[in-house]
Design a protein around this motif. Structure first.
Motif, PDB file in Angstrom:
ATOM      1  N   TRP A  69       0.910  -1.200   0.133  1.00 39.19           N
ATOM      2  CA  TRP A  69       0.034   0.070  -0.125  1.00 39.19           C
ATOM      3  C   TRP A  69       0.911   1.401  -0.019  1.00 39.19           C
ATOM      4  O   TRP A  69       0.523   2.323  -0.808  1.00 39.19           O
ATOM      5  N   LEU A  70       1.834   1.262   0.945  1.00 45.30           N
ATOM      6  CA  LEU A  70       2.704   2.473   0.880  1.00 45.30           C
ATOM      7  C   LEU A  70       3.355   2.807  -0.438  1.00 45.30           C
ATOM      8  O   LEU A  70       3.624   3.574  -0.876  1.00 45.30           O
ATOM      9  N   LYS A  71       3.699   1.469  -1.205  1.00 47.09           N
ATOM     10  CA  LYS A  71       4.636   1.572  -2.423  1.00 47.09           C
ATOM     11  C   LYS A  71       3.811   2.025  -3.412  1.00 47.09           C
ATOM     12  O   LYS A  71       4.066   3.169  -4.203  1.00 47.09           O
ATOM     13  N   ILE A  72       2.377   1.891  -3.448  1.00 48.76           N
ATOM     14  CA  ILE A  72       1.560   2.140  -4.395  1.00 48.76           C
ATOM     15  C   ILE A  72       1.027   3.863  -4.104  1.00 48.76           C
ATOM     16  O   ILE A  72       0.999   4.601  -5.125  1.00 48.76           O
ATOM     17  N   LEU A  73       1.201   4.136  -2.835  1.00 45.98           N
ATOM     18  CA  LEU A  73       0.802   5.498  -2.469  1.00 45.98           C
ATOM     19  C   LEU A  73       2.121   6.352  -2.839  1.00 45.98           C
ATOM     20  O   LEU A  73       1.679   7.566  -3.563  1.00 45.98           O
ATOM     21  N   ARG A  74       3.260   5.888  -2.865  1.00 47.59           N
ATOM     22  CA  ARG A  74       4.597   6.665  -3.195  1.00 47.59           C
ATOM     23  C   ARG A  74       4.623   6.726  -4.797  1.00 47.59           C
ATOM     24  O   ARG A  74       4.734   7.966  -5.241  1.00 47.59           O
ATOM     25  N   GLU A  75       4.589   5.550  -5.399  1.00 48.09           N
ATOM     26  CA  GLU A  75       4.737   5.486  -6.850  1.00 48.09           C
ATOM     27  C   GLU A  75       3.752   6.094  -7.633  1.00 48.09           C
ATOM     28  O   GLU A  75       3.866   6.705  -8.605  1.00 48.09           O
ATOM     29  N   LYS A  76       2.502   5.750  -7.231  1.00 48.09           N
ATOM     30  CA  LYS A  76       1.556   6.283  -8.100  1.00 48.09           C
ATOM     31  C   LYS A  76       0.821   7.652  -7.948  1.00 48.09           C
ATOM     32  O   LYS A  76       0.359   8.321  -8.786  1.00 48.09           O
ATOM     33  N   TYR A  77       0.823   7.767  -6.637  1.00 48.64           N
ATOM     34  CA  TYR A  77       0.107   9.056  -6.024  1.00 48.64           C
ATOM     35  C   TYR A  77       0.872  10.298  -5.537  1.00 48.64           C
ATOM     36  O   TYR A  77       0.453  11.077  -5.079  1.00 48.64           O
ATOM     37  N   ASN A  78       2.209   9.833  -5.399  1.00 47.78           N
ATOM     38  CA  ASN A  78       3.295  10.787  -5.068  1.00 47.78           C
ATOM     39  C   ASN A  78       2.823  11.269  -3.514  1.00 47.78           C
ATOM     40  O   ASN A  78       3.060  12.300  -3.168  1.00 47.78           O
ATOM     41  N   SER A 111      -7.498  11.452  -0.921  1.00 54.32           N
ATOM     42  CA  SER A 111      -7.859  10.813  -2.229  1.00 54.32           C
ATOM     43  C   SER A 111      -7.029   9.887  -2.732  1.00 54.32           C
ATOM     44  O   SER A 111      -7.411   8.553  -3.116  1.00 54.32           O
ATOM     45  N   ALA A 112      -5.463   9.714  -2.146  1.00 46.73           N
ATOM     46  CA  ALA A 112      -4.858   8.815  -2.557  1.00 46.73           C
ATOM     47  C   ALA A 112      -5.054   7.627  -1.793  1.00 46.73           C
ATOM     48  O   ALA A 112      -5.137   6.557  -2.440  1.00 46.73           O
ATOM     49  N   LEU A 113      -5.291   7.820  -0.362  1.00 46.64           N
ATOM     50  CA  LEU A 113      -5.669   6.519   0.344  1.00 46.64           C
ATOM     51  C   LEU A 113      -6.694   5.811  -0.109  1.00 46.64           C
ATOM     52  O   LEU A 113      -6.829   4.574  -0.287  1.00 46.64           O
ATOM     53  N   GLU A 114      -7.719   6.525  -0.530  1.00 41.49           N
ATOM     54  CA  GLU A 114      -9.123   5.930  -0.972  1.00 41.49           C
ATOM     55  C   GLU A 114      -9.134   5.255  -2.288  1.00 41.49           C
ATOM     56  O   GLU A 114      -9.314   4.142  -2.310  1.00 41.49           O
ATOM     57  N   LYS A 115      -8.476   5.906  -3.236  1.00 39.68           N
ATOM     58  CA  LYS A 115      -8.101   5.211  -4.452  1.00 39.68           C
ATOM     59  C   LYS A 115      -7.216   4.277  -4.711  1.00 39.68           C
ATOM     60  O   LYS A 115      -7.557   3.210  -5.028  1.00 39.68           O
TER      61      LYS A 115
END
Length: 120
Positions: A69-78, A111-115
């Motif tokens: 989850w943290l990786k997606i948050l960082r890489e996709k949602y900055n 928004s990033a958390l939800e998506k």
């Protein structure tokens, strides 16, 4: 030298805003973020009475890999958020809201958390 100039500029902004206004702003941001987290269906790690004015911890839902989850948050949602430490490692995500953070920043995080959660 650049660090000292940055520190001087930050301290000047803080002096202009005033200590009580800074404290008040951090409390307002804490409450705003906690409400938003509840609205998107996530669970907070601590009660409102124990909540920090500068960092909010979210329980990672069952079945969700917190590191992924943290990786997606960082890489996709900055969105650069932190995981738990010690006994909370892999169990919580921490959102910092100290310093020059505004509601727009927190809206972006929510928004990033939800998506990203939906992607998991």
């Amino acid at each position: 030298v650049a660090t000292l100039f940055g520190l001087d500029a930050s301290l000047s902004l803080m002096k202009k805003e005033g200590r009580e206004n800074i404290y008040s702003r951090h409390l307002q941001l804490r409450d705003y973020l906690r409400l938003g987290i509840r609205k998107i269906g996530l669970q907070l790690f601590v009660s409102d009475s124990d909540a920090s004015p500068t960092v909010t911890s979210i329980i990672i839902p069952d079945g969700v890999d917190g590191h992924e989850w943290l990786k997606i948050l960082r890489e996709k949602y900055n969105a650069i958020l932190a995981g738990g430490m010690g006994d909370t490692k892999g169990k919580i995500i921490r959102v910092a809201h100290m310093g020059f953070v505004g509601k727009k920043d927190l809206d972006d995080v929510l928004s990033a958390l939800e998506k990203s959660r939906q992607e998991l």
